[in-house]
Design an enzyme around this catalytic site. Structure first.
Site, PDB file in Angstrom:
ATOM      1  CB  CYS A 195      -9.809   3.836   0.412  1.00 54.54           C
ATOM      2  SG  CYS A 195      -8.224   4.513   0.975  1.00 54.54           S
ATOM      3  CG  HIS A 252      -5.206   5.147   4.033  1.00 56.36           C
ATOM      4  ND1 HIS A 252      -4.643   4.500   2.955  1.00 56.36           N
ATOM      5  CD2 HIS A 252      -4.181   5.759   4.690  1.00 56.36           C
ATOM      6  CE1 HIS A 252      -3.332   4.732   2.956  1.00 56.36           C
ATOM      7  NE2 HIS A 252      -3.033   5.492   3.991  1.00 56.36           N
ATOM      8  CG  ASP A 263      -1.921   1.128   1.241  1.00 58.92           C
ATOM      9  OD1 ASP A 263      -2.380   1.531   0.159  1.00 58.92           O
ATOM     10  OD2 ASP A 263      -2.243   1.650   2.330  1.00 58.92           O
ATOM     11  CB  SER A 264       0.189   4.777  -0.609  1.00 56.48           C
ATOM     12  OG  SER A 264      -0.974   4.915   0.197  1.00 56.48           O
ATOM     13  CB  CYS A 296      -3.411  -0.469  -2.051  1.00 54.34           C
ATOM     14  SG  CYS A 296      -3.691   1.104  -2.869  1.00 54.34           S
ATOM     15  CG  ASN A 297      -9.765  -0.841  -2.152  1.00 53.12           C
ATOM     16  OD1 ASN A 297     -10.685  -1.599  -2.375  1.00 53.12           O
ATOM     17  ND2 ASN A 297      -9.289  -0.662  -0.933  1.00 53.12           N
ATOM     18  CD  GLU A 342      -0.451   7.319   5.707  1.00 54.16           C
ATOM     19  OE1 GLU A 342       0.544   7.473   6.434  1.00 54.16           O
ATOM     20  OE2 GLU A 342      -0.691   6.257   5.094  1.00 54.16           O
TER      21      GLU A 342
END
Ligand code: DGL
Length: 256
Positions: A169, A171, A7-8, A70-71, A138
């Site tokens: 998502c 997150h 993921d990011s 991660c979508n 985040e």
């Protein structure tokens, strides 16, 4: 068996956490590609490069099964040639749908690409992008009141009228309880279906969990500790420096 996730940033840890809870014996490798975060504002072509590189990095560290945590990245993975088993988070979310009017809350790219909508032909799909929530999570996923106010401000009547809402998502999965409280409808977290899919594999390994970070390892580690997302397990961290410019083959330029 070593499960590779990417993921990011911290979003995919929501998926990792569920997998560890259910399958503590697998080995896990989580790649936080923080250098190229956020993914949700990237173009199709750049996302493809990210997916290709991140899977390559995970494979080079021994992953033999990939879970898309991660979508946004998964949105472009369908037509890519991935040589090892790959579990799609979007397909997993789609599997969970039972009703007719479906809300999808996701990043800008996932909405623009219609990643869920395309796979939900015949249903009424209401897509909403909440890209700003990615950086809010985040920065402070534990600020429940603030996140609640952002949701109340950003979500409209159409979403409230959906029979089911997918958290498109990862997150958002980290704050799924807040979504449930605000939406008061069936909120689906695709990672629950990923857990079911992984049950088809033999749970082998030594329970090692390694986190790879492509920039600023210390701040990522502090963030994970501060939020207490994986407080009860042993984590090993490693920084992987990648060369963003050379877009061919493997681009790991150093491991710390
Ligand atoms: N967590 C990611 C997802 O599931 C991407 C967030 C971002 O980097 O924009 O789509």
């Amino acid at each position: 068996m070593k499960i590779g996730l990417f993921d990011s940033g911290i979003g995919g840890i929501a998926v990792l956490k569920k997998l560890i809870e259910r399958f503590p014996k697998f080995d896990y490798l989580y790649l936080a590609d923080t250098k190229r975060a956020p993914f949700g504002t990237k173009r199709y072509k750049d996302l493809k490069e990210i997916v290709r590189d991140d899977i390559e990095i995970l494979q080079s560290f021994g992953a033999n099964l990939i879970v898309a945590a991660c979508n946004t990245a998964d949105s472009v993975a369908t037509d890519m040639n991935i040589s090892i088993p790959y579990i799609s988070i979007i397909d997993s979310g789609v599997d969970m749908i039972k009703k007719e009017k479906i809300g999808v809350i996701a990043t800008e790219a996932t909405v623009k690409l219609g990643s869920y909508a395309k796979r939900l032909k015949g249903k009424r799909v209401v897509q909403r992008s909440l890209q700003n929530l990615v950086s809010i999570v985040e920065k402070n996923m534990n600020d429940k009141d603030f996140i609640k106010s952002v949701l109340k401000k950003s979500l409209d009547d159409e979403i409230f009228k959906c029979d089911e809402v997918i958290l498109g998502c990862t997150h958002f999965s980290l704050v799924s309880d807040i979504f449930k409280e605000v939406l008061k409808t069936r909120v689906l977290d695709p990672s629950d279906r990923i857990v079911e899919k992984l049950a088809a594999y033999d749970e082998s390994g030594s329970g090692e969990i390694e986190i790879l970070v492509t920039s600023n390892l210390d701040s990522f580690r502090k963030k994970v500790q501060k939020f207490g997302i994986l407080s009860d397990v042993n984590l090993k961290y490693r920084q992987v420096d990648i060369d963003e410019k050379s877009h061919s083959n493997i681009r790991i330029v150093g491991i710390r």
